[in-house]
Design a protein around this motif. Structure first.
Motif, PDB file in Angstrom:
ATOM      1  N   ILE A 194     -11.545  17.070   1.248  1.00 11.74           N
ATOM      2  CA  ILE A 194     -11.371  18.351   1.941  1.00 11.74           C
ATOM      3  C   ILE A 194     -12.350  19.387   1.392  1.00 11.74           C
ATOM      4  O   ILE A 194     -13.007  20.112   2.152  1.00 11.74           O
ATOM      5  CB  ILE A 194      -9.908  18.837   1.797  1.00 11.74           C
ATOM      6  N   THR A 195     -12.465  19.430   0.069  1.00 14.57           N
ATOM      7  CA  THR A 195     -13.393  20.393  -0.541  1.00 14.57           C
ATOM      8  C   THR A 195     -14.833  20.064  -0.149  1.00 14.57           C
ATOM      9  O   THR A 195     -15.619  20.971   0.147  1.00 14.57           O
ATOM     10  CB  THR A 195     -13.226  20.388  -2.077  1.00 14.57           C
TER      11      THR A 195
ATOM     12  N   PRO B  80      -6.905  21.875  -0.312  1.00 11.97           N
ATOM     13  CA  PRO B  80      -7.137  20.569  -0.944  1.00 11.97           C
ATOM     14  C   PRO B  80      -5.932  19.912  -1.599  1.00 11.97           C
ATOM     15  O   PRO B  80      -5.992  18.743  -1.932  1.00 11.97           O
ATOM     16  CB  PRO B  80      -8.216  20.867  -2.005  1.00 11.97           C
TER      17      PRO B  80
ATOM     18  N   VAL C   1      -2.895   7.361   6.320  1.00 12.36           N
ATOM     19  CA  VAL C   1      -2.776   8.507   5.400  1.00 12.36           C
ATOM     20  C   VAL C   1      -3.422   9.751   6.031  1.00 12.36           C
ATOM     21  O   VAL C   1      -2.863  10.847   5.991  1.00 12.36           O
ATOM     22  CB  VAL C   1      -3.441   8.186   4.042  1.00 12.36           C
TER      23      VAL C   1
ATOM     24  N   LEU D  97       1.263   3.935  -3.043  1.00 12.09           N
ATOM     25  CA  LEU D  97       0.865   5.334  -2.867  1.00 12.09           C
ATOM     26  C   LEU D  97       2.009   6.278  -3.257  1.00 12.09           C
ATOM     27  O   LEU D  97       1.813   7.243  -4.001  1.00 12.09           O
ATOM     28  CB  LEU D  97       0.436   5.587  -1.417  1.00 12.09           C
TER      29      LEU D  97
ATOM     30  N   LEU E 209      -7.900   6.384  -7.485  1.00 12.45           N
ATOM     31  CA  LEU E 209      -6.621   6.976  -7.867  1.00 12.45           C
ATOM     32  C   LEU E 209      -6.605   7.537  -9.282  1.00 12.45           C
ATOM     33  O   LEU E 209      -5.786   8.390  -9.594  1.00 12.45           O
ATOM     34  CB  LEU E 209      -5.471   5.974  -7.678  1.00 12.45           C
ATOM     35  N   ASP E 210      -7.506   7.067 -10.117  1.00 12.58           N
ATOM     36  CA  ASP E 210      -7.520   7.565 -11.486  1.00 12.58           C
ATOM     37  C   ASP E 210      -8.051   8.994 -11.497  1.00 12.58           C
ATOM     38  O   ASP E 210      -9.112   9.272 -10.941  1.00 12.58           O
ATOM     39  CB  ASP E 210      -8.409   6.643 -12.324  1.00 12.58           C
ATOM     40  N   GLU E 211      -7.294   9.886 -12.115  1.00 15.82           N
ATOM     41  CA  GLU E 211      -7.616  11.329 -12.056  1.00 15.82           C
ATOM     42  C   GLU E 211      -9.014  11.643 -12.586  1.00 15.82           C
ATOM     43  O   GLU E 211      -9.737  12.444 -12.006  1.00 15.82           O
ATOM     44  CB  GLU E 211      -6.589  12.124 -12.854  1.00 15.82           C
TER      45      GLU E 211
ATOM     46  N   LEU F 140      -5.309  14.984   8.670  1.00 13.95           N
ATOM     47  CA  LEU F 140      -6.713  15.189   8.283  1.00 13.95           C
ATOM     48  C   LEU F 140      -7.659  14.506   9.268  1.00 13.95           C
ATOM     49  O   LEU F 140      -8.852  14.805   9.279  1.00 13.95           O
ATOM     50  CB  LEU F 140      -6.956  14.676   6.863  1.00 13.95           C
TER      51      LEU F 140
ATOM     52  N   PHE G 240      -7.735   1.785  -1.452  1.00 17.73           N
ATOM     53  CA  PHE G 240      -6.605   2.668  -1.784  1.00 17.73           C
ATOM     54  C   PHE G 240      -7.140   4.024  -2.206  1.00 17.73           C
ATOM     55  O   PHE G 240      -8.158   4.098  -2.908  1.00 17.73           O
ATOM     56  CB  PHE G 240      -5.804   2.054  -2.944  1.00 17.73           C
ATOM     57  N   LEU G 241      -6.492   5.087  -1.755  1.00 15.16           N
ATOM     58  CA  LEU G 241      -6.814   6.407  -2.320  1.00 15.16           C
ATOM     59  C   LEU G 241      -5.569   7.261  -2.376  1.00 15.16           C
ATOM     60  O   LEU G 241      -4.654   7.103  -1.572  1.00 15.16           O
ATOM     61  CB  LEU G 241      -7.959   7.097  -1.580  1.00 15.16           C
ATOM     62  N   SER G 242      -5.535   8.171  -3.335  1.00 20.73           N
ATOM     63  CA  SER G 242      -4.359   9.014  -3.532  1.00 20.73           C
ATOM     64  C   SER G 242      -4.622  10.405  -2.947  1.00 20.73           C
ATOM     65  O   SER G 242      -5.734  10.712  -2.513  1.00 20.73           O
ATOM     66  CB  SER G 242      -4.059   9.144  -5.019  1.00 20.73           C
ATOM     67  N   SER G 243      -3.593  11.242  -2.977  1.00 17.78           N
ATOM     68  CA  SER G 243      -3.737  12.575  -2.389  1.00 17.78           C
ATOM     69  C   SER G 243      -4.738  13.429  -3.177  1.00 17.78           C
ATOM     70  O   SER G 243      -5.354  14.334  -2.616  1.00 17.78           O
ATOM     71  CB  SER G 243      -2.383  13.279  -2.300  1.00 17.78           C
ATOM     72  N   ALA G 244      -4.913  13.128  -4.459  1.00 20.72           N
ATOM     73  CA  ALA G 244      -5.905  13.873  -5.245  1.00 20.72           C
ATOM     74  C   ALA G 244      -7.311  13.599  -4.703  1.00 20.72           C
ATOM     75  O   ALA G 244      -8.164  14.493  -4.666  1.00 20.72           O
ATOM     76  CB  ALA G 244      -5.820  13.487  -6.718  1.00 20.72           C
TER      77      ALA G 244
ATOM     78  N   GLU H 237       1.941   8.911  -6.387  1.00 20.53           N
ATOM     79  CA  GLU H 237       2.085  10.351  -6.174  1.00 20.53           C
ATOM     80  C   GLU H 237       3.238  10.911  -7.027  1.00 20.53           C
ATOM     81  O   GLU H 237       3.119  11.972  -7.647  1.00 20.53           O
ATOM     82  CB  GLU H 237       2.346  10.663  -4.694  1.00 20.53           C
TER      83      GLU H 237
ATOM     84  N   PHE I 220       0.849  -1.205   0.000  1.00 23.32           N
ATOM     85  CA  PHE I 220       0.000   0.000   0.000  1.00 23.32           C
ATOM     86  C   PHE I 220       0.884   1.255   0.000  1.00 23.32           C
ATOM     87  O   PHE I 220       0.686   2.181  -0.796  1.00 23.32           O
ATOM     88  CB  PHE I 220      -0.911  -0.008   1.241  1.00 23.32           C
TER      89      PHE I 220
ATOM     90  N   THR J  24      -1.241  13.187   7.310  1.00 25.05           N
ATOM     91  CA  THR J  24      -1.601  14.511   6.790  1.00 25.05           C
ATOM     92  C   THR J  24      -2.420  15.318   7.811  1.00 25.05           C
ATOM     93  O   THR J  24      -2.852  16.428   7.516  1.00 25.05           O
ATOM     94  CB  THR J  24      -2.419  14.359   5.495  1.00 25.05           C
TER      95      THR J  24
ATOM     96  N   GLY K 200      -7.966  15.602  -1.645  1.00 27.00           N
ATOM     97  CA  GLY K 200      -8.345  16.978  -1.994  1.00 27.00           C
ATOM     98  C   GLY K 200      -9.851  17.116  -2.158  1.00 27.00           C
ATOM     99  O   GLY K 200     -10.451  18.101  -1.697  1.00 27.00           O
TER     100      GLY K 200
END
Lengths: 149, 117
Positions: free
Chosen positions: B69-70, A114, B94, A53, B26-28, B100, B59-63, A57, A49, B98, B66
């Protein structure tokens, strides 16, 4: 360009180099194999994982921020996986950036911004992360933690 | 209510429960679509009590962070409440890294989260 070879330094390892197009979603062209190889080399689901990640990134940063989705530019990714070490190098064709100028996303006043968490996550999840002087290439390394008795 | 591709939406009492369709966020393009669907719950459907159940998410990405958060900002601006539950340990890490976990109201499971609204 793509080829597979065995590293001299890590005889039992898997390696791959690939040029990714600067398109959203292109990271999977390398991460799918990377994840499979991490499993084959005995890395734990938790480590997989973390490495996934960090790689994601770094590659997305190269595609979106570095190459700015320019179809004429590539993101070069080189991976090495052994039972003890993972090394991923991601290089884009952009102007580079100074990672020291990325604001700390955990500051109280920035907690609800964000964006800007990718570099911090890479640093936290990997053993070593190092940018070149130009800031368009990053090396990510993770060493396997010694097994607990 | 608009059709959703990235989320499953149900109601438990007054609480809107959102589950994620994708195991890997994760896909944009998917994340962009996810954001639109989440924001529309608040801005279009006027949902005030929203629970994000992460039981399906591996799984999740930083995007993706975001977008969360919004969404949190939008819910707060609409004087609503957002909670999250069923987050697996790797993803919770994660949130911790961060910080969060200080911004979001994170509960162990759906029952605990719903009773906290």
């Amino acid at each position: 360009m793509e080829h597979q070879s065995h590293s001299d330094q890590i005889p039992s390892g898997w390696s791959r180099e690939i040029d990714l197009p600067s398109e959203r979603g292109a990271s999977r062209l390398v991460t799918e194999d990377l994840l499979e190889q991490l499993g084959n080399h005995g890395w734990s689901p938790s480590d997989i994982f973390s490495i996934h990640l960090a790689a994601e990134e770094a590659i997305v940063n190269g595609i979106v921020h570095g190459n700015q989705l320019d179809p004429a530019k590539k993101v070069h990714v080189s991976c090495l996986v052994s039972p003890e070490l993972v090394r991923i190098e991601v290089t884009d064709e952009g102007a580079g950036f100074d990672p020291a100028t990325v604001p700390d996303c955990t500051l109280e006043e920035r907690l609800d911004v964000p964006s800007g968490r990718g570099v911090m996550l890479m640093r936290s999840f990997m053993t070593r992360i190092e940018y070149n002087a130009k800031g368009n290439s990053v090396v990510l390394e993770k060493k396997r933690a010694p097994a607990e008795d | 209510m608009a059709a959703h591709r990235r989320i499953d939406v149900s109601k438990v009492g007054e609480v809107t429960v959102v589950k994620f369709v994708d195991k890997k966020i994760l896909d944009e393009a998917s994340i962009q679509e996810l954001g639109v669907e989440l924001f529309s719950l608040v801005e279009h459907d006027n949902r005030k009590s929203v629970l994000l159940n992460f039981s399906n998410v591996e799984f999740l990405s930083s995007a993706a962070l975001g977008k969360l958060i919004t969404l949190d900002r939008k819910v707060k601006a609409a004087k609503g409440r957002l909670k999250m539950s069923n987050i697996r340990p790797e993803i919770f890490e994660v949130f911790q890294i961060t910080k969060l976990n200080k911004v979001f109201d994170i509960r162990k499971d759906e029952v605990e989260a719903i009773s906290a609204f």
